[in-house]
Design a protein around this motif. Structure first.
Motif, PDB file in Angstrom:
ATOM      1  N   LEU A  38       0.339  -3.816   3.590  1.00 47.14           N
ATOM      2  CA  LEU A  38       1.472  -4.486   4.063  1.00 47.14           C
ATOM      3  C   LEU A  38       1.688  -5.218   5.234  1.00 47.14           C
ATOM      4  CD1 LEU A  38       4.767  -3.872   3.588  1.00 47.14           C
ATOM      5  CD2 LEU A  38       4.402  -2.058   5.375  1.00 47.14           C
TER       6      LEU A  38
ATOM      7  N   PRO B 165       2.430   0.923  -0.067  1.00 47.55           N
ATOM      8  CA  PRO B 165       2.746   1.933   0.613  1.00 47.55           C
ATOM      9  C   PRO B 165       3.013   1.350   2.149  1.00 47.55           C
ATOM     10  CG  PRO B 165       0.350   2.084   0.661  1.00 47.55           C
ATOM     11  CD  PRO B 165       1.204   0.844  -0.149  1.00 47.55           C
ATOM     12  N   CYS B 166       3.920   2.482   3.060  1.00 45.50           N
ATOM     13  CA  CYS B 166       4.443   1.774   4.186  1.00 45.50           C
ATOM     14  C   CYS B 166       3.487   1.677   5.348  1.00 45.50           C
ATOM     15  CB  CYS B 166       5.459   2.851   4.693  1.00 45.50           C
ATOM     16  SG  CYS B 166       4.915   4.250   5.493  1.00 45.50           S
ATOM     17  N   SER B 167       2.182   2.099   5.428  1.00 44.99           N
ATOM     18  CA  SER B 167       1.249   1.809   6.686  1.00 44.99           C
ATOM     19  C   SER B 167       1.539   2.923   7.702  1.00 44.99           C
ATOM     20  CB  SER B 167       1.478   0.370   7.383  1.00 44.99           C
ATOM     21  OG  SER B 167       1.208  -0.661   6.421  1.00 44.99           O
ATOM     22  N   GLY B 168       2.255   3.920   7.357  1.00 47.26           N
ATOM     23  CA  GLY B 168       2.765   4.908   8.309  1.00 47.26           C
ATOM     24  C   GLY B 168       1.263   5.457   8.879  1.00 47.26           C
ATOM     25  N   ILE B 169       1.104   5.391  10.237  1.00 42.39           N
ATOM     26  CA  ILE B 169      -0.344   5.962  10.874  1.00 42.39           C
ATOM     27  C   ILE B 169       0.136   7.272  11.582  1.00 42.39           C
ATOM     28  CG2 ILE B 169       0.100   4.587  13.106  1.00 42.39           C
ATOM     29  CD1 ILE B 169      -2.977   4.676  12.987  1.00 42.39           C
TER      30      ILE B 169
END
Ligand code: SF4
Ligand code: SF4
Lengths: 139, 139
Positions: A45, A12-16
């Protein structure tokens, strides 16, 4: 050569700061823990950003699926920076577009709709995971 | 330089490592969101860490535009190293295992669906981050 089950790396992209980043992450956890435990694995990631040798080995030796939280596409771009072509790249918002009855909410932690949507998305990705896992492996 | 930035924008940048694969990474993310949403909402901004690779100049300038605190889930220190390498030197770098050991708190075990005691740990970590924000703003 014989056919045997390989690991499939789903990142997954690590979106915070975005709900779809959280949805991407939750979908990976659903795959790892419920849908295809033992087959689906992940890595942090950001390890790819620091050229961590173990993380690089993992994505070099196995098929990779990326799930991004927005069009910036951090997960697939960070993988491709290392010269690796991802087998499948998804945008988490498309899970919602396909299931409009489950509008996800929450950023730090997903709400109930978000968790349900992640479960549905993981179920739908299972077929691709199975195909990728059935690769030919040298023996 | 940091002082000039603070005078200019009055905000501190928080960069969490995201750590999808390690419970301490989840803790880092949750604690950072607490600071951003509840403890210091008017004094902090954030960025998704992998945007230092996937984004453009504006994203890469983040640690030059804001005095920055990196928060890492483990000794690999992806947030600190990536920020240093790709954006700018952080004003402060925090490490979750060090914070836990200072407070005598056990390591979290869950990647998601944190137990109540793990949520309490996120609060303790968030308060440490908030103190670091105050220290930077006081400089
Ligand atoms: S793809 Fe979007 S949500 Fe995900 S880490 Fe990048 S900027 Fe954040
Ligand atoms: S610092 Fe540790 S927990 Fe955080 S992203 Fe890197 S490997 Fe994962």
């Amino acid at each position: 050569m014989s056919r045997e089950t390989r690991k499939v790396v789903v990142i997954p992209c690590s979106g915070i700061g975005k709900v779809y980043g959280a949805l991407a992450r939750e979908t990976v956890y659903e795959l790892m823990e419920r849908v295809r435990p033992g087959v689906v694995v992940t890595t942090c990631l950001p390890l790819l950003m620091i050229d961590d040798p173990e993380a690089l080995q993992l994505i070099t030796g196995n098929p990779v699926i990326t799930i991004d939280g927005c069009p910036s596409g951090c997960a697939h771009k960070n993988v491709e920076t290392h010269g690796i072509k991802v087998a499948l790249t998804c945008q988490a918002i498309n899970f919602y577009k396909a299931h409009k009855e489950l509008k996800p909410g929450g950023i730090a932690e997903l709400d109930e709709n978000g968790r349900k949507l992640a479960a549905v998305a993981a179920d739908e990705l299972a077929h691709t995971v199975d195909e990728l896992a059935q690769g030919e492996v040298e023996k | 330089m940091i002082t000039l930035n603070v005078l200019k924008v009055g905000k501190v940048g928080i960069v969490s490592c995201s750590g999808e694969a390690i419970p301490e990474g989840t803790l880092s993310r949750l604690a950072c969101r607490k600071v951003l949403d509840e403890l210091r909402p008017d004094q902090t901004v954030t960025i998704c860490l992998p945007l230092f690779i996937a984004g453009g100049t504006e994203e890469r300038n983040f640690a030059r535009d804001f005095p920055t605190i990196t928060v890492d889930g483990c000794e690999k220190q992806c947030a600190r190293k990536s920020t240093e390498k790709l954006s700018g030197k952080p004003g402060k770098s925090l490490l979750i295992p060090e914070i836990l050991s200072r407070h005598g708190i056990a390591k979290p075990v869950n990647l998601r669906n944190l137990r109540p005691e793990e949520k309490a740990t996120a609060q303790v970590v968030a308060e440490e981050i908030a103190r670091a924000v105050d220290e930077i703003l006081k400089k």
